[in-house]
Design an enzyme around this catalytic site. Sequence first.
Site, PDB file in Angstrom:
ATOM      1  N   TYR A   1     -20.115 -28.962 -20.768  1.00  0.00           N
ATOM      2  CA  TYR A   1     -21.364 -28.708 -20.051  1.00  0.00           C
ATOM      3  C   TYR A   1     -21.623 -29.837 -19.060  1.00  0.00           C
ATOM      4  CZ  TYR A   1     -23.134 -31.948 -23.636  1.00  0.00           C
ATOM      5  OH  TYR A   1     -23.317 -33.023 -24.473  1.00  0.00           O
TER       6      TYR A   1
ATOM      7  N   GLU B   1     -24.910 -32.170 -17.474  1.00  0.00           N
ATOM      8  CA  GLU B   1     -26.299 -32.542 -17.712  1.00  0.00           C
ATOM      9  C   GLU B   1     -26.778 -33.510 -16.638  1.00  0.00           C
ATOM     10  OE1 GLU B   1     -26.240 -34.203 -21.661  1.00  0.00           O
ATOM     11  OE2 GLU B   1     -25.734 -36.207 -20.937  1.00  0.00           O
TER      12      GLU B   1
ATOM     13  N   LYS C   1     -36.730 -41.363 -21.709  1.00  0.00           N
ATOM     14  CA  LYS C   1     -35.626 -40.813 -20.923  1.00  0.00           C
ATOM     15  C   LYS C   1     -35.450 -39.344 -21.275  1.00  0.00           C
ATOM     16  CE  LYS C   1     -30.788 -41.666 -19.637  1.00  0.00           C
ATOM     17  NZ  LYS C   1     -29.651 -42.597 -19.766  1.00  0.00           N
TER      18      LYS C   1
ATOM     19  N   ASP D   1     -32.613 -33.094 -23.850  1.00  0.00           N
ATOM     20  CA  ASP D   1     -32.669 -34.208 -24.796  1.00  0.00           C
ATOM     21  C   ASP D   1     -33.731 -35.186 -24.311  1.00  0.00           C
ATOM     22  OD1 ASP D   1     -30.599 -33.230 -26.360  1.00  0.00           O
ATOM     23  OD2 ASP D   1     -29.055 -34.292 -25.211  1.00  0.00           O
TER      24      ASP D   1
END
Length: 231
Positions: free
Chosen positions: A107, A109, A121, A140
């Site tokens: 993936y 990100e 963050k 996240d």
Amino acid sequence: MSKLITTEPLKSMAEVISNYAMKQQSVSERNIPKKQSLLRKEITYETEVQTSADSIWNVYSSPDIPRLLRDVLLPGVFEKLDVIAGNGGVGTVLDIAFPLGAVPRRYKEKFVKINHEKRLKEVVMIEGGYLDMGCTFYMDRIHIFEKTPNSCVIESSIIYEVKEEYAGKMAKLITTEPLESMAEVISGYVLKKRLQVFGFEIKPKLRFNLLLCLIICLVIAGGMFVAGVPL
């Protein structure tokens, strides 16, 4: 004539038109795709670390974190972890791949928020991964809270949105385990590097000055000893 002239023809026409309109509406409704129901989920993991919040945040927010994770903290975990855009700050895009058998396997990100004041963050998945498995959004979030000058809490969260029909499947796949591993290795890395004097943590920027002062003191003390000056 009043008996011959009635509204029956108009009633029949109205009925025919009404039935036609209802049929057309029914056909139109069948052709409109149903809006898929989305579920928003959030899971969180917390761990306390016996070191300062700033020392932990310095690693999580470092522009060098991709290389650090790939080569130092988690060697062998990634098949690929490349920076394909940005310089480690907001807007940085990573292309990540894991060995065969991992789920998800690959993936991309993007770092969307790095707030130094809040020690916060946020990293959003933008391509592949869970987005190809039923999720429409995946992020996240790392938040570092100061507990005492020499301790902090790492809060690692996953926020995602998933199509209702895939919710059960994704709930089994998406866990905080990767973030737990990251928190563990970063904490261990910082704890090995920290320096304390009389129970107080010395920041890296002060270590050189402290070492220099200690050397000077030792030189002065040695000179006084050689000269016979009482200490």
